[in-house]
Design an enzyme around this catalytic site. Sequence first.
Site, mmCIF file in Angstrom:
data_model
loop_
_atom_site.group_PDB
_atom_site.id
_atom_site.type_symbol
_atom_site.label_atom_id
_atom_site.label_comp_id
_atom_site.label_asym_id
_atom_site.label_seq_id
_atom_site.Cartn_x
_atom_site.Cartn_y
_atom_site.Cartn_z
ATOM 1 N N CYS A 5 0.930 -1.088 -0.079
ATOM 2 C CA CYS A 5 0.149 -0.009 -0.128
ATOM 3 C C CYS A 5 0.880 1.071 -0.096
ATOM 4 C CB CYS A 5 -0.900 0.105 1.417
ATOM 5 S SG CYS A 5 -1.914 1.523 1.350
ATOM 6 N N HIS A 37 -7.881 -0.588 3.943
ATOM 7 C CA HIS A 37 -8.690 -0.500 5.374
ATOM 8 C C HIS A 37 -9.099 -2.004 5.641
ATOM 9 C CE1 HIS A 37 -10.680 0.501 1.490
ATOM 10 N NE2 HIS A 37 -11.968 0.142 2.029
ATOM 11 N N LEU A 49 -8.043 0.976 -14.179
ATOM 12 C CA LEU A 49 -8.514 2.044 -14.452
ATOM 13 C C LEU A 49 -7.948 3.106 -14.024
ATOM 14 C CD1 LEU A 49 -12.283 0.837 -14.405
ATOM 15 C CD2 LEU A 49 -10.787 1.059 -16.503
ATOM 16 N N GLU A 50 -7.564 3.114 -12.531
ATOM 17 C CA GLU A 50 -6.632 4.081 -11.966
ATOM 18 C C GLU A 50 -5.436 4.344 -12.741
ATOM 19 O OE1 GLU A 50 -6.174 3.312 -7.797
ATOM 20 O OE2 GLU A 50 -8.351 3.521 -7.270
ATOM 21 N N HIS A 56 -25.243 23.410 2.152
ATOM 22 C CA HIS A 56 -25.270 23.746 0.976
ATOM 23 C C HIS A 56 -24.511 25.091 0.866
ATOM 24 C CE1 HIS A 56 -27.207 24.801 -2.764
ATOM 25 N NE2 HIS A 56 -27.287 26.183 -2.292
HETATM 26 P P1 FAD Z 1 0.940 -5.769 2.067
HETATM 27 O O1 FAD Z 1 0.741 -4.308 2.010
HETATM 28 O O2 FAD Z 1 1.019 -6.460 0.540
HETATM 29 O O3 FAD Z 1 2.133 -6.092 2.902
HETATM 30 C C1 FAD Z 1 2.623 -7.393 3.069
HETATM 31 C C2 FAD Z 1 4.300 -7.249 3.532
HETATM 32 O O4 FAD Z 1 4.783 -8.406 3.943
HETATM 33 C C3 FAD Z 1 4.954 -6.792 2.367
HETATM 34 O O5 FAD Z 1 5.855 -5.498 2.844
HETATM 35 C C4 FAD Z 1 6.094 -7.824 2.176
HETATM 36 O O6 FAD Z 1 7.325 -7.277 1.713
HETATM 37 C C5 FAD Z 1 5.954 -8.359 3.667
HETATM 38 N N1 FAD Z 1 6.457 -9.972 3.347
HETATM 39 C C6 FAD Z 1 5.867 -10.828 2.505
HETATM 40 N N2 FAD Z 1 6.636 -11.986 2.797
HETATM 41 C C7 FAD Z 1 7.375 -11.792 3.856
HETATM 42 C C8 FAD Z 1 8.197 -12.821 4.623
HETATM 43 N N3 FAD Z 1 8.191 -13.918 4.373
HETATM 44 N N4 FAD Z 1 8.976 -11.803 5.535
HETATM 45 C C9 FAD Z 1 9.139 -10.594 5.886
HETATM 46 N N5 FAD Z 1 8.270 -9.936 5.046
HETATM 47 C C10 FAD Z 1 7.381 -10.241 4.058
HETATM 48 N N6 FAD Z 1 -6.199 -0.472 -1.233
HETATM 49 C C11 FAD Z 1 -6.955 0.428 -0.897
HETATM 50 O O7 FAD Z 1 -7.584 0.038 0.085
HETATM 51 N N7 FAD Z 1 -6.886 1.555 -1.652
HETATM 52 C C12 FAD Z 1 -6.364 2.100 -2.630
HETATM 53 O O8 FAD Z 1 -6.070 2.992 -3.080
HETATM 54 C C13 FAD Z 1 -5.190 0.939 -2.909
HETATM 55 N N8 FAD Z 1 -4.722 1.257 -4.090
HETATM 56 C C14 FAD Z 1 -3.895 0.265 -4.695
HETATM 57 C C15 FAD Z 1 -2.939 0.519 -5.855
HETATM 58 C C16 FAD Z 1 -2.339 -0.568 -6.128
HETATM 59 C C17 FAD Z 1 -1.226 -0.295 -7.457
HETATM 60 C C18 FAD Z 1 -2.069 -1.880 -5.701
HETATM 61 C C19 FAD Z 1 -1.268 -2.663 -6.070
HETATM 62 C C20 FAD Z 1 -2.842 -1.977 -4.382
HETATM 63 C C21 FAD Z 1 -3.786 -1.049 -4.089
HETATM 64 N N9 FAD Z 1 -4.575 -1.251 -2.581
HETATM 65 C C22 FAD Z 1 -5.475 -0.384 -2.469
HETATM 66 C C23 FAD Z 1 -4.487 -2.789 -2.269
HETATM 67 C C24 FAD Z 1 -3.716 -2.426 -0.833
HETATM 68 O O9 FAD Z 1 -2.353 -2.245 -1.355
HETATM 69 C C25 FAD Z 1 -3.645 -4.048 -0.148
HETATM 70 O O10 FAD Z 1 -4.851 -4.338 -0.049
HETATM 71 C C26 FAD Z 1 -2.963 -3.663 1.139
HETATM 72 O O11 FAD Z 1 -1.663 -3.357 0.839
HETATM 73 C C27 FAD Z 1 -3.029 -5.301 1.849
HETATM 74 O O12 FAD Z 1 -2.325 -4.962 2.936
HETATM 75 P P2 FAD Z 1 -1.546 -6.228 3.632
HETATM 76 O O13 FAD Z 1 -1.044 -5.562 5.052
HETATM 77 O O14 FAD Z 1 -2.372 -7.475 3.819
HETATM 78 O O15 FAD Z 1 -0.396 -6.574 2.570
HETATM 79 P P1 NAD Z 2 -9.419 -6.446 -10.120
HETATM 80 O O1 NAD Z 2 -9.808 -7.736 -9.485
HETATM 81 O O2 NAD Z 2 -10.282 -5.156 -9.457
HETATM 82 O O3 NAD Z 2 -9.607 -6.326 -11.670
HETATM 83 C C1 NAD Z 2 -9.193 -7.236 -12.494
HETATM 84 C C2 NAD Z 2 -9.649 -7.350 -13.714
HETATM 85 O O4 NAD Z 2 -9.305 -7.972 -14.566
HETATM 86 C C3 NAD Z 2 -11.306 -7.785 -13.815
HETATM 87 O O5 NAD Z 2 -12.434 -6.806 -14.105
HETATM 88 C C4 NAD Z 2 -11.359 -9.177 -14.148
HETATM 89 O O6 NAD Z 2 -12.756 -9.223 -14.911
HETATM 90 C C5 NAD Z 2 -10.314 -8.753 -15.080
HETATM 91 N N1 NAD Z 2 -9.683 -9.862 -15.811
HETATM 92 C C6 NAD Z 2 -9.435 -11.226 -15.337
HETATM 93 N N2 NAD Z 2 -8.814 -12.009 -16.162
HETATM 94 C C7 NAD Z 2 -9.042 -11.483 -17.509
HETATM 95 C C8 NAD Z 2 -8.258 -11.773 -18.670
HETATM 96 N N3 NAD Z 2 -7.879 -13.030 -18.987
HETATM 97 N N4 NAD Z 2 -8.640 -11.126 -19.481
HETATM 98 C C9 NAD Z 2 -9.085 -9.568 -19.234
HETATM 99 N N5 NAD Z 2 -9.399 -9.284 -18.228
HETATM 100 C C10 NAD Z 2 -9.301 -10.191 -17.032
HETATM 101 O O7 NAD Z 2 -7.879 -6.443 -9.707
HETATM 102 P P2 NAD Z 2 -6.616 -5.360 -10.026
HETATM 103 O O8 NAD Z 2 -7.363 -4.250 -10.867
HETATM 104 O O9 NAD Z 2 -5.855 -6.067 -10.486
HETATM 105 O O10 NAD Z 2 -6.361 -4.834 -8.448
HETATM 106 C C11 NAD Z 2 -5.737 -6.035 -7.547
HETATM 107 C C12 NAD Z 2 -6.343 -5.693 -6.305
HETATM 108 O O11 NAD Z 2 -5.835 -4.470 -5.716
HETATM 109 C C13 NAD Z 2 -7.838 -5.776 -6.041
HETATM 110 O O12 NAD Z 2 -8.268 -6.682 -5.200
HETATM 111 C C14 NAD Z 2 -7.999 -4.224 -5.647
HETATM 112 O O13 NAD Z 2 -9.170 -4.398 -4.371
HETATM 113 C C15 NAD Z 2 -6.759 -3.861 -5.119
HETATM 114 N N6 NAD Z 2 -6.844 -2.224 -5.300
HETATM 115 C C16 NAD Z 2 -7.498 -1.519 -4.944
HETATM 116 C C17 NAD Z 2 -7.440 -0.090 -5.045
HETATM 117 C C18 NAD Z 2 -8.399 0.817 -4.537
HETATM 118 O O14 NAD Z 2 -9.257 0.389 -3.338
HETATM 119 N N7 NAD Z 2 -8.679 2.009 -5.152
HETATM 120 C C19 NAD Z 2 -6.636 0.319 -6.031
HETATM 121 C C20 NAD Z 2 -5.775 -0.602 -6.833
HETATM 122 C C21 NAD Z 2 -5.669 -2.089 -6.276
#
Ligand code: FAD
Ligand code: NAD
Length: 467
Positions: free
Chosen positions: A42, A322, A187-188, A445
């Site tokens: 995150c 969250h 989309l983002e 408002h």
């Molecule tokens: P993570 O954040 O993945 O953290 C896991 C940590 O564990 C990592 O730092 C990893 O290095 C560490 N780790 C793994 N294995 C080991 C090990 N064996 N030893 C030591 N360390 C280890 N979610 C939202 O709610 N809002 C958003 O706007 C949003 N935007 C996103 C945008 C992108 C591009 C991506 C990829 C994800 C986004 N997400 C968003 C999803 C969000 O990032 C995840 O849901 C969240 O980070 C999950 O938290 P977590 O603590 O479970 O794991």
């Molecule tokens: P996602 O699940 O949101 O979207 C993946 C999309 O790929 C889906 O619409 C699915 O139908 C499509 N798809 C799957 N297989 C496909 C195929 N073979 N060909 C074409 N389309 C295919 O996953 P994501 O966008 O990769 O994000 C991963 C995770 O990270 C999500 O679970 C999301 O909650 C989290 N994330 C959250 C935020 C946020 O909260 N704003 C932002 C970024 C990521």
Amino acid sequence: MNEFDVVVIGSGPGGYVAAIRCAQLGMKTAIVEKYNSLGGTCLNVGCIPSKALLDSSEHYHQAKEQFKEHGIGVGNLSIDFPQMINRKRDVVKQTVGGIDFLMKKNKIEVFTGFGSYIDAQTISVQPEKGDAMVIKTKKSIIATGSKPATLPFIKIDKKRIITSTEALELKEIPKHMIIIGGGVIGLELGSVYARLGSEVSVVEYMDSIIPTMDATMGKELTRSLKKLGMKFYLGHKVKEVSTTAKQTTVKADDAKGNEVVIKGDYTLVAVGRKPYTDNLGLEKIGVHVDERGRVTVDDHLETNIKGIYAIGDVIKGAMLAHKAEEEGMFVAEVMAGQKPHINYLLIPGVVYTWPEVASVGYTEEQLKEMGTAYKTGSFPFKASGRARASMDTDGLVKVLADKTTDEILGVHMIGPRAADMIAEAVVGMEFRASAEDIARTSHAHPTFTEAFKEAALAATDNRAIHI
Ligand code: FAD
Ligand code: NAD
């Protein structure tokens, strides 16, 4: 030998929040993180950097497309892309620095290195260089998060065929970015580059973008993103992705089986994420994972091995920061003998495009499937004075309420600041508000939030005032 009450493996929003709450509750706590930087996906390569680039690109887009109408001339507008990326890195650095501070403040010991179980109460931490350390703990929390998923025939080369991690660190603005997956990441990040001038093509397997959200949201968002120039190939099955030094080619079949060939300079694979438990030693200690690789937990988020808990992206449920945070608090409190509760239905989902999409509770499709009698009320932002003032008239708020009791069952918004506005709906639903409760609550408002009140009025015997 280091000995703790709790060791948390992984420092993402799940892990670091769990560690802080454990420390607050008086447990001697340690956190293990394999990277030099705390905060997980995150903070480092997810929520925070993507929002930094979304904000920068939206400023540029507004200056280019809307300032003139506001009566503002900006002369020769230009993009300094390396600076945009540098600012994003600074935002990440400051945010991650905040977590270092919180670890010190709460006297949480940080171990940098790869954590793996030797047995249920012994964890080895292998730093990048040097010998492994061994730590003993009464209890532990698996918070190792997730990694990008891909399709079996795609080879991510991290240069032309990339994941979100590389898309946040590009050295140039793509000419044509092809995105596989019309979900949140696609989309983002697609919005970021479309605003900066890239041609963006989204290839989605389902017949709608953001297919798991209320269907109205996908329809409205498609309309807005098309205005940005994004192209959508819905109902397309990708079958081949290839690359040369400077080009990538995606081949897909449409619903009728016709082949479509798209050529671009980058292909972003955004088809979801998968739980990450590689080399954690789960098999050695007998922790169960399900068919999708998620650590299996019970209602207390405890695994089948007593004293070992798991939270966040590595377990079932929405992969959201969250959600991981709530679970982090929850396990700490369970360990302390408290009786916390998480209402998973009320974990909001947000897409940070512009307009933003935000949602909580049941979708209309789910209510139909469940056979629940419901009523709806909608209000379009084009009827909002505040939205007209800010030139943000795309979108609407939709309220779904129980037909008999009027209790709000779902709220779906697409529009300006929907990400922030959804909190009011979450709080309302947490207190089991009826549509009429919201309709009778004064909203300042002119604000965007009036659209929620109006949608609630519309759901209450069609009483909306401004439509
Ligand atoms: P993570 O954040 O993945 O953290 C896991 C940590 O564990 C990592 O730092 C990893 O290095 C560490 N780790 C793994 N294995 C080991 C090990 N064996 N030893 C030591 N360390 C280890 N979610 C939202 O709610 N809002 C958003 O706007 C949003 N935007 C996103 C945008 C992108 C591009 C991506 C990829 C994800 C986004 N997400 C968003 C999803 C969000 O990032 C995840 O849901 C969240 O980070 C999950 O938290 P977590 O603590 O479970 O794991
Ligand atoms: P996602 O699940 O949101 O979207 C993946 C999309 O790929 C889906 O619409 C699915 O139908 C499509 N798809 C799957 N297989 C496909 C195929 N073979 N060909 C074409 N389309 C295919 O996953 P994501 O966008 O990769 O994000 C991963 C995770 O990270 C999500 O679970 C999301 O909650 C989290 N994330 C959250 C935020 C946020 O909260 N704003 C932002 C970024 C990521």
